[in-house]
Structure formats: structure tokens, C-alpha cells
Design an enzyme around this catalytic site. Structure first.
Site, PDB file in Angstrom:
ATOM      1  N   TYR A 113      -0.898   8.666  -2.302  1.00 40.37           N
ATOM      2  CA  TYR A 113      -0.876   8.528  -3.764  1.00 40.37           C
ATOM      3  C   TYR A 113      -2.124   9.160  -4.391  1.00 40.37           C
ATOM      4  O   TYR A 113      -2.125   9.517  -5.552  1.00 40.37           O
ATOM      5  CB  TYR A 113      -0.893   7.050  -4.153  1.00 40.37           C
ATOM      6  N   GLY A 114      -3.201   9.189  -3.591  1.00 38.80           N
ATOM      7  CA  GLY A 114      -4.535   9.457  -4.139  1.00 38.80           C
ATOM      8  C   GLY A 114      -4.722  10.760  -4.887  1.00 38.80           C
ATOM      9  O   GLY A 114      -5.644  10.897  -5.682  1.00 38.80           O
ATOM     10  N   CYS A 174      -4.286  -1.501  -2.144  1.00 43.53           N
ATOM     11  CA  CYS A 174      -4.452  -0.063  -2.333  1.00 43.53           C
ATOM     12  C   CYS A 174      -5.359   0.113  -3.545  1.00 43.53           C
ATOM     13  O   CYS A 174      -5.026  -0.354  -4.642  1.00 43.53           O
ATOM     14  CB  CYS A 174      -3.081   0.567  -2.591  1.00 43.53           C
ATOM     15  N   ASN A 175      -6.486   0.756  -3.350  1.00 40.23           N
ATOM     16  CA  ASN A 175      -7.423   0.945  -4.460  1.00 40.23           C
ATOM     17  C   ASN A 175      -6.849   1.876  -5.519  1.00 40.23           C
ATOM     18  O   ASN A 175      -7.052   1.675  -6.713  1.00 40.23           O
ATOM     19  CB  ASN A 175      -8.735   1.530  -3.938  1.00 40.23           C
ATOM     20  N   THR A 176      -6.113   2.901  -5.054  1.00 37.53           N
ATOM     21  CA  THR A 176      -5.571   3.877  -6.000  1.00 37.53           C
ATOM     22  C   THR A 176      -4.581   3.185  -6.934  1.00 37.53           C
ATOM     23  O   THR A 176      -4.635   3.363  -8.161  1.00 37.53           O
ATOM     24  CB  THR A 176      -4.886   5.020  -5.219  1.00 37.53           C
ATOM     25  N   ASP A 221       0.867  -1.187   0.000  1.00 32.42           N
ATOM     26  CA  ASP A 221       0.000   0.000   0.000  1.00 32.42           C
ATOM     27  C   ASP A 221       0.900   1.233   0.000  1.00 32.42           C
ATOM     28  O   ASP A 221       2.064   1.160   0.393  1.00 32.42           O
ATOM     29  CB  ASP A 221      -0.917   0.024   1.231  1.00 32.42           C
ATOM     30  N   SER A 222       0.331   2.349  -0.419  1.00 37.57           N
ATOM     31  CA  SER A 222       1.077   3.600  -0.366  1.00 37.57           C
ATOM     32  C   SER A 222       1.465   3.922   1.079  1.00 37.57           C
ATOM     33  O   SER A 222       2.483   4.563   1.319  1.00 37.57           O
ATOM     34  CB  SER A 222       0.221   4.730  -0.930  1.00 37.57           C
ATOM     35  N   CYS A 235     -11.218   2.633  -0.330  1.00 41.31           N
ATOM     36  CA  CYS A 235      -9.842   2.997  -0.001  1.00 41.31           C
ATOM     37  C   CYS A 235      -9.498   2.204   1.245  1.00 41.31           C
ATOM     38  O   CYS A 235     -10.278   2.171   2.197  1.00 41.31           O
ATOM     39  CB  CYS A 235      -9.738   4.500   0.273  1.00 41.31           C
ATOM     40  N   THR A 236      -8.337   1.563   1.215  1.00 42.09           N
ATOM     41  CA  THR A 236      -8.015   0.639   2.313  1.00 42.09           C
ATOM     42  C   THR A 236      -7.757   1.368   3.634  1.00 42.09           C
ATOM     43  O   THR A 236      -7.678   0.720   4.683  1.00 42.09           O
ATOM     44  CB  THR A 236      -6.806  -0.243   1.945  1.00 42.09           C
ATOM     45  N   HIS A 237      -7.612   2.679   3.587  1.00 40.41           N
ATOM     46  CA  HIS A 237      -7.480   3.439   4.837  1.00 40.41           C
ATOM     47  C   HIS A 237      -8.828   3.605   5.551  1.00 40.41           C
ATOM     48  O   HIS A 237      -8.872   3.782   6.766  1.00 40.41           O
ATOM     49  CB  HIS A 237      -6.949   4.842   4.553  1.00 40.41           C
ATOM     50  N   GLU A 253      -3.180   9.162   7.934  1.00 39.14           N
ATOM     51  CA  GLU A 253      -1.714   9.023   7.941  1.00 39.14           C
ATOM     52  C   GLU A 253      -1.083   9.884   9.032  1.00 39.14           C
ATOM     53  O   GLU A 253      -0.008   9.572   9.535  1.00 39.14           O
ATOM     54  CB  GLU A 253      -1.123   9.394   6.568  1.00 39.14           C
TER      55      GLU A 253
HETATM   56  N1  DGL Z   1      -5.011   3.187   0.737  1.00 41.31           N
HETATM   57  C1  DGL Z   1      -5.021   3.708  -0.592  1.00 41.31           C
HETATM   58  C2  DGL Z   1      -6.276   3.227  -1.330  1.00 41.31           C
HETATM   59  O1  DGL Z   1      -6.821   2.195  -1.008  1.00 41.31           O
HETATM   60  C3  DGL Z   1      -4.912   5.180  -0.799  1.00 41.31           C
HETATM   61  C4  DGL Z   1      -4.001   5.958   0.002  1.00 41.31           C
HETATM   62  C5  DGL Z   1      -3.341   7.102  -0.736  1.00 41.31           C
HETATM   63  O2  DGL Z   1      -3.998   8.053  -1.185  1.00 41.31           O
HETATM   64  O3  DGL Z   1      -2.137   7.017  -0.832  1.00 41.31           O
HETATM   65  O4  DGL Z   1      -6.688   3.873  -2.255  1.00 41.31           O
END
Ligand code: DGL
Length: 282
Positions: free
Chosen positions: A38-39, A69-71, A6-7, A197-199, A163
């Protein structure tokens, strides 16, 4: 070994569920924390960072890498699968397809669905959820696309809040309410909300409270268990990959940030304390 990428810290919500379902394997988690989030980044940058991360995990001895990570799944998975790996030796899987299959597959008798997707701006702009949900809906409903309503809501502030460890504070409620209100204004009939988003599982209770406050009974869907079940199924169907995944029940943590900082923040996401190693990338 199985790599989980993941990011940042969000992928830990997926790793935890995967390890609960499949405790026997060895895992390496990589968080590109120094370059997260990353998003809000461009396609090119997300692709490049994700590719570097995937390569590092293969160099560490992984046979299979999960983009938790979805992104990264939205922006980089397809290109990496098509151009950057040798499928005879390496596999990379994402989190969007299994989520979509679980959400649509569970309600295949429905004639009408109103699905909301909360995600990063990068995932939303890729349109991946909308595309995959439509594909799956058409597959289940014999080609008819009508009846499915997808509303994507970009939530740019949520990952930075998480984060930086601010997600339990009142400022997070304000942003969660803002995004849920915007989603419901666009589709008041939303009955399923995908945490795309996994967060976001870290904000699940705030999201559920916000939906209730705004008069919605929508069900919230998180990805952890879905991805874990889908991985178990994948390993069962791909014995040539499964037999190369070592079985020691261990987990290493790698980060592009400092190991100490990762370990301190990871404790927000994981039940047990972890030690993390710093890695250089790029
Ligand atoms: N956890 C990441 C996701 O599932 C996104 C986090 C990010 O923006 O870096 O999209």
C-alpha cells in the site's frame, strides 16, 4: 472476535505480540496480500482498500479491528472512524498513536529529543508521525514544541523485499544501509529510531547492525509490544467492547492472495504453521 488487518504480512508481527499478551481472545487476521504494498499508493486507493478490509472483518463478526499497518493508520483511520463506522457497534484502532505515546511518554523528563522514523512513502507523506509526536511532546511539555527533532525516512524498497522473502539476503543490507545513511545525514544526533512500518521488525537486526556500522548508538523501537499493551489497556477501559470479544483463543487467517501462498510466506513471520483462507474483495 478481534480483527487485525495489514496490507500484507507485516501485521503478523503485531498479531503475534497481541496474542502473546492477550491469548484468551479469538482473532481474525486479514492480509490484503494481492494488493500489497500500500505504501506507494495514493490516499484515495489506500482509504478504499482499507475500508473494504475493515468492512470484511466486521462482516466476519469482529467487534474491534486493529489496523496493524502504519500506512493504513496514517491515511485511512481517521476518515473511517469519522464517517464509516457506527461507534456504538464497531471500533477501529491504529498503531501510530500508541507508538508515539510510548516513545514520548517514556522520556517525558527529556528537554531535547532526536527521533527518526523509518516508514513507507505513504506514511511519511501523510506527516502523521511528525504531527502525533509534536502533539504528544507539547502535551507532555505543557505546550512547548521546541526541543523535539523528528526526521522521517521513507524506505520504499523494504516492504517489497520482505513481501518477496528477500529480506534476509545481501540486497536487503544494501537498501537498509542506504536508508539509515540518509536518515543519519539529515540528523546525526538521532537517538531513537521508530520502526514505523509493521514489516520492519523483520529487518530489525539488519537495521541495528547498519546503525552501529554507521557509528550510531540509536535505540530501535518496534511496535508489537507497544500495541499489545495499549490494546490490553483499551479493553480494560472499554468493558462494553471487551465483553463482546469472544474468548476461545483461536485465530483465523484470511488473505486476498491464495491461501497456500499466504501460509508459506506467513511461516517467515510466525513461529507456527498456519492455514489461510482466500477471500475476495473489491
Ligand atoms: N505494513 C505496512 C505499514 O505498517 C505497510 C506495508 C505496505 O506498504 O503495504 O505501513
Amino acid at each position: 472476535m478481534i480483527g487485525v488487518f495489514d496490507s500484507g504480512y507485516g501485521g503478523l508481527t503485531i498479531l503475534e505480540k497481541i496474542r502473546r499478551h492477550l491469548p484468551e481472545y479469538d482473532y481474525v487476521y486479514l492480509g490484503d496480500n494481492a494488493r500489497a504494498p500500500y505504501g506507494t499508493r495514493s490516499f484515495e486507493v489506500i482509504y478504499e482498500y482499507t475500508l473494504q478490509s475493515v468492512r470484511l472483518l466486521f462482516e466476519e463478526g469482529c467487534r474491534l479491528v486493529i489496523l496493524a499497518c502504519n500506512t493504513a493508520s496514517a491515511k485511512a483511520l481517521r476518515s473511517i472512524q469519522m464517517h464509516d463506522i457506527d461507534p456504538a457497534r464497531q471500533r477501529v484502532l491504529g498503531v501510530i498513536r500508541p507508538t508515539v505515546e510510548a516513545v514520548i511518554g517514556r522520556h517525558e523528563h527529556w528537554q531535547e529529543r532526536h527521533i527518526g522514523v523509518l516508514a513507507t512513502p505513504g506514511t511519511v507523506s501523510s506527516g502523521s508521525y511528525e504531527i502525533e509526536l509534536r502533539k504528544q511532546w507539547e502535551f507532555v511539555h505543557g505546550g512547548r514544541a521546541d526541543g523535539l527533532h523528528v526526521t522521517q525516512q521513507a524506505c520504499p524498497m523494504l516492504v517489497p523485499l520482505i513481501e518477496s522473502g528477500e529480506h534476509l539476503n545481501a540486497g536487503a543490507d544494501w537498501f537498509v544501509d542506504k536508508y539509515i545513511r540518509e536518515l543519519l545525514e539529515r540528523d546525526p544526533e538521532t537517538e531513537t529510531v521508530i520502526l514505523g512500518c509493521t514489516h520492519y521488525p523483520l529487518l530489525r537486526s539488519k537495521i541495528e547492525l547498519s546503525l552501529a556500522r554507521l557509528g550510531s548508538k540509536a535505540e530501535v523501537v518496534a511496535q508489537g509490544d507497544i500495541v499489545a499493551v495499549s490494546l490490553a489497556d483499551y479493553l480494560q477501559r472499554h468493558t462494553e467492547i471487551e465483553r463482546d470479544c469472544t474468548r476461545g483463543g483461536t485465530c483465523r487467517f484470511l488473505t486476498t492472495e491464495s491461501g497456500e501462498k499466504f501460509a508459506a510466506s506467513a511461516s517467515i513471520f510466525l513461529p507456527e504453521a498456519v492455514a489461510a483462507e482466500h477471500v475476495e474483495m473489491g
